[in-house]
Motif scaffolding. Structure first.
Motif, PDB file in Angstrom:
ATOM      1  N   ALA A  60       0.838  -1.206   0.000  1.00  0.00           N
ATOM      2  CA  ALA A  60       0.000   0.000   0.000  1.00  0.00           C
ATOM      3  C   ALA A  60       0.868   1.248   0.000  1.00  0.00           C
ATOM      4  N   GLY A  61       1.949   1.227   0.759  1.00  0.00           N
ATOM      5  CA  GLY A  61       2.865   2.362   0.792  1.00  0.00           C
ATOM      6  C   GLY A  61       3.557   2.569  -0.541  1.00  0.00           C
ATOM      7  N   LEU A  62       3.990   1.482  -1.161  1.00  0.00           N
ATOM      8  CA  LEU A  62       4.628   1.571  -2.477  1.00  0.00           C
ATOM      9  C   LEU A  62       3.654   2.090  -3.523  1.00  0.00           C
ATOM     10  N   ALA A  63       2.413   1.595  -3.471  1.00  0.00           N
ATOM     11  CA  ALA A  63       1.402   2.014  -4.444  1.00  0.00           C
ATOM     12  C   ALA A  63       1.087   3.495  -4.301  1.00  0.00           C
ATOM     13  N   GLU A  64       0.962   3.965  -3.065  1.00  0.00           N
ATOM     14  CA  GLU A  64       0.667   5.380  -2.849  1.00  0.00           C
ATOM     15  C   GLU A  64       1.836   6.247  -3.302  1.00  0.00           C
ATOM     16  N   ARG A  65       3.047   5.784  -3.063  1.00  0.00           N
ATOM     17  CA  ARG A  65       4.219   6.542  -3.512  1.00  0.00           C
ATOM     18  C   ARG A  65       4.248   6.632  -5.038  1.00  0.00           C
ATOM     19  N   MET A 105       9.265  -5.333  -9.759  1.00  0.00           N
ATOM     20  CA  MET A 105       8.451  -5.257  -8.549  1.00  0.00           C
ATOM     21  C   MET A 105       6.988  -4.990  -8.885  1.00  0.00           C
ATOM     22  N   CYS A 106       6.743  -4.104  -9.853  1.00  0.00           N
ATOM     23  CA  CYS A 106       5.365  -3.805 -10.249  1.00  0.00           C
ATOM     24  C   CYS A 106       4.686  -5.030 -10.849  1.00  0.00           C
ATOM     25  N   LEU A 107       5.425  -5.792 -11.650  1.00  0.00           N
ATOM     26  CA  LEU A 107       4.861  -7.019 -12.211  1.00  0.00           C
ATOM     27  C   LEU A 107       4.540  -8.013 -11.101  1.00  0.00           C
ATOM     28  N   GLU A 108       5.426  -8.116 -10.131  1.00  0.00           N
ATOM     29  CA  GLU A 108       5.215  -9.037  -9.011  1.00  0.00           C
ATOM     30  C   GLU A 108       3.946  -8.673  -8.242  1.00  0.00           C
ATOM     31  N   ILE A 109       3.746  -7.390  -8.009  1.00  0.00           N
ATOM     32  CA  ILE A 109       2.550  -6.946  -7.302  1.00  0.00           C
ATOM     33  C   ILE A 109       1.315  -7.182  -8.157  1.00  0.00           C
ATOM     34  N   GLY A 110       1.437  -6.978  -9.482  1.00  0.00           N
ATOM     35  CA  GLY A 110       0.319  -7.228 -10.374  1.00  0.00           C
ATOM     36  C   GLY A 110      -0.133  -8.677 -10.324  1.00  0.00           C
ATOM     37  N   VAL A 111       0.811  -9.610 -10.323  1.00  0.00           N
ATOM     38  CA  VAL A 111       0.474 -11.030 -10.233  1.00  0.00           C
ATOM     39  C   VAL A 111      -0.150 -11.336  -8.874  1.00  0.00           C
ATOM     40  N   GLU A 112       0.408 -10.779  -7.819  1.00  0.00           N
ATOM     41  CA  GLU A 112      -0.131 -11.017  -6.482  1.00  0.00           C
ATOM     42  C   GLU A 112      -1.552 -10.472  -6.348  1.00  0.00           C
ATOM     43  N   SER A 113      -1.862  -9.424  -7.122  1.00  0.00           N
ATOM     44  CA  SER A 113      -3.196  -8.828  -7.048  1.00  0.00           C
ATOM     45  C   SER A 113      -4.286  -9.791  -7.511  1.00  0.00           C
ATOM     46  N   THR A 114      -3.904 -10.821  -8.276  1.00  0.00           N
ATOM     47  CA  THR A 114      -4.881 -11.819  -8.727  1.00  0.00           C
ATOM     48  C   THR A 114      -5.167 -12.867  -7.660  1.00  0.00           C
ATOM     49  N   ARG A 115      -4.357 -12.901  -6.612  1.00  0.00           N
ATOM     50  CA  ARG A 115      -4.506 -13.922  -5.567  1.00  0.00           C
ATOM     51  C   ARG A 115      -4.930 -13.341  -4.219  1.00  0.00           C
ATOM     52  N   ASN A 116      -4.463 -12.134  -3.944  1.00  0.00           N
ATOM     53  CA  ASN A 116      -4.632 -11.519  -2.639  1.00  0.00           C
ATOM     54  C   ASN A 116      -5.651 -10.381  -2.759  1.00  0.00           C
ATOM     55  N   PRO A 117      -6.839 -10.512  -2.146  1.00  0.00           N
ATOM     56  CA  PRO A 117      -7.879  -9.492  -2.310  1.00  0.00           C
ATOM     57  C   PRO A 117      -7.438  -8.083  -1.916  1.00  0.00           C
ATOM     58  N   ARG A 118      -6.693  -7.962  -0.820  1.00  0.00           N
ATOM     59  CA  ARG A 118      -6.288  -6.616  -0.398  1.00  0.00           C
ATOM     60  C   ARG A 118      -5.295  -6.011  -1.382  1.00  0.00           C
ATOM     61  N   VAL A 119      -4.333  -6.824  -1.829  1.00  0.00           N
ATOM     62  CA  VAL A 119      -3.374  -6.332  -2.819  1.00  0.00           C
ATOM     63  C   VAL A 119      -4.110  -5.981  -4.113  1.00  0.00           C
ATOM     64  N   GLY A 120      -5.120  -6.792  -4.451  1.00  0.00           N
ATOM     65  CA  GLY A 120      -5.911  -6.514  -5.645  1.00  0.00           C
ATOM     66  C   GLY A 120      -6.596  -5.158  -5.569  1.00  0.00           C
ATOM     67  N   GLU A 121      -7.160  -4.829  -4.419  1.00  0.00           N
ATOM     68  CA  GLU A 121      -7.826  -3.534  -4.242  1.00  0.00           C
ATOM     69  C   GLU A 121      -6.831  -2.393  -4.414  1.00  0.00           C
ATOM     70  N   ILE A 122      -5.645  -2.549  -3.829  1.00  0.00           N
ATOM     71  CA  ILE A 122      -4.617  -1.512  -3.917  1.00  0.00           C
ATOM     72  C   ILE A 122      -4.163  -1.336  -5.363  1.00  0.00           C
ATOM     73  N   TYR A 123      -3.883  -2.452  -6.007  1.00  0.00           N
ATOM     74  CA  TYR A 123      -3.376  -2.423  -7.377  1.00  0.00           C
ATOM     75  C   TYR A 123      -4.390  -1.796  -8.328  1.00  0.00           C
ATOM     76  N   ARG A 124      -5.650  -2.216  -8.217  1.00  0.00           N
ATOM     77  CA  ARG A 124      -6.671  -1.711  -9.126  1.00  0.00           C
ATOM     78  C   ARG A 124      -7.000  -0.248  -8.865  1.00  0.00           C
ATOM     79  N   ALA A 125      -6.859   0.197  -7.623  1.00  0.00           N
ATOM     80  CA  ALA A 125      -7.115   1.603  -7.310  1.00  0.00           C
ATOM     81  C   ALA A 125      -6.107   2.502  -8.028  1.00  0.00           C
ATOM     82  N   VAL A 126      -4.835   2.105  -8.018  1.00  0.00           N
ATOM     83  CA  VAL A 126      -3.816   2.890  -8.719  1.00  0.00           C
ATOM     84  C   VAL A 126      -4.040   2.826 -10.221  1.00  0.00           C
TER      85      VAL A 126
END
Length: 211
Positions: A60-65, A105-126
């Motif tokens: 979440a901190g990385l995404a906001e930055r 790192m961005c690709l890694e978070i993108g893949v994780e967003s398909t598995r982890n609901p909270r990461v998905g919310e963060i990723y899709r918001a950005v």
């Protein structure tokens, strides 16, 4: 213990985020532990948990930055008199100048967003923030007569995003990616898609009628 100054707190938080970026890019989200990030940042677990309680908090901190950084760069593009020139500079930053580990790192978070609901919310918001920013800009440029796309603005924005995402992914994954050749070529395609600076169809018809 004396309270840290706000500037020092911000600097420490940024340092931890930098360390998390390297760790996520190097080992992936699941293999990275909070201890790994402590080691990379040369801090104690107690110091880390002052700022972030979990890896999801770090994302979440990385995404906001990243969102804040994009907003700052996008404001320059939006205000530029030569939109395509400013867009090319933005492309140079993200596809040429940005360090490789950030792309991974961005690709890694993108893949994780398909598995982890909270990461998905963060990723899709950005992702929504970036797409909506361009959609509003394209609508304004079209209203000002600075672009004359054949596609409707929402569809145009989707296609534009697909081109950008493809470039970003290829740049991260392909060691033979020819930045000097492919980024300008992609910008040329985008220029044609936007039809930047070309006369509107109605203007062309009126000109022919006068001849």
């Amino acid at each position: 213990m004396p309270k840290l100054k706000p500037a020092t707190q911000r600097a420490r938080r940024e340092h931890i985020l930098d360390a998390a970026e390297f760790c996520f890019a190097r080992a992936g989200f699941h293999r990275t532990t909070m201890q790994d990030i402590c080691k990379e940042a040369s801090i104690s677990p107690g110091a880390l948990y002052v700022y972030f309680n979990s890896k999801e908090d770090l994302i979440a901190g990385l995404a906001e930055r990243d969102r804040s950084e994009f907003a700052e760069r996008f404001a320059e593009v939006s205000a530029a008199p030569d939109f395509m020139e400013a867009l090319s500079k933005l492309g140079d930053h993200y596809f040429r100048e940005e360090p490789a580990h950030r792309r991974i790192m961005c690709l890694e978070i993108g893949v994780e967003s398909t598995r982890n609901p909270r990461v998905g919310e963060i990723y899709r918001a950005v992702d929504r923030f970036v797409e909506e920013s361009f959609e509003k800009l394209f609508a304004r440029l079209a209203a000002e007569g600075r672009i004359h796309p054949d596609l409707d603005i929402p569809t145009l924005t989707k296609v534009f995003s697909m081109i950008g995402d493809g470039l970003f992914m290829r740049r991260a994954l392909d060691p033979n990616f020819d930045t000097d050749k492919l980024v300008p070529a992609a910008m040329s395609v985008i220029g044609r898609l936007l039809n930047a600076g070309a006369p509107a169809p109605q203007q062309t018809i009126e000109k022919k009628d006068r001849q």
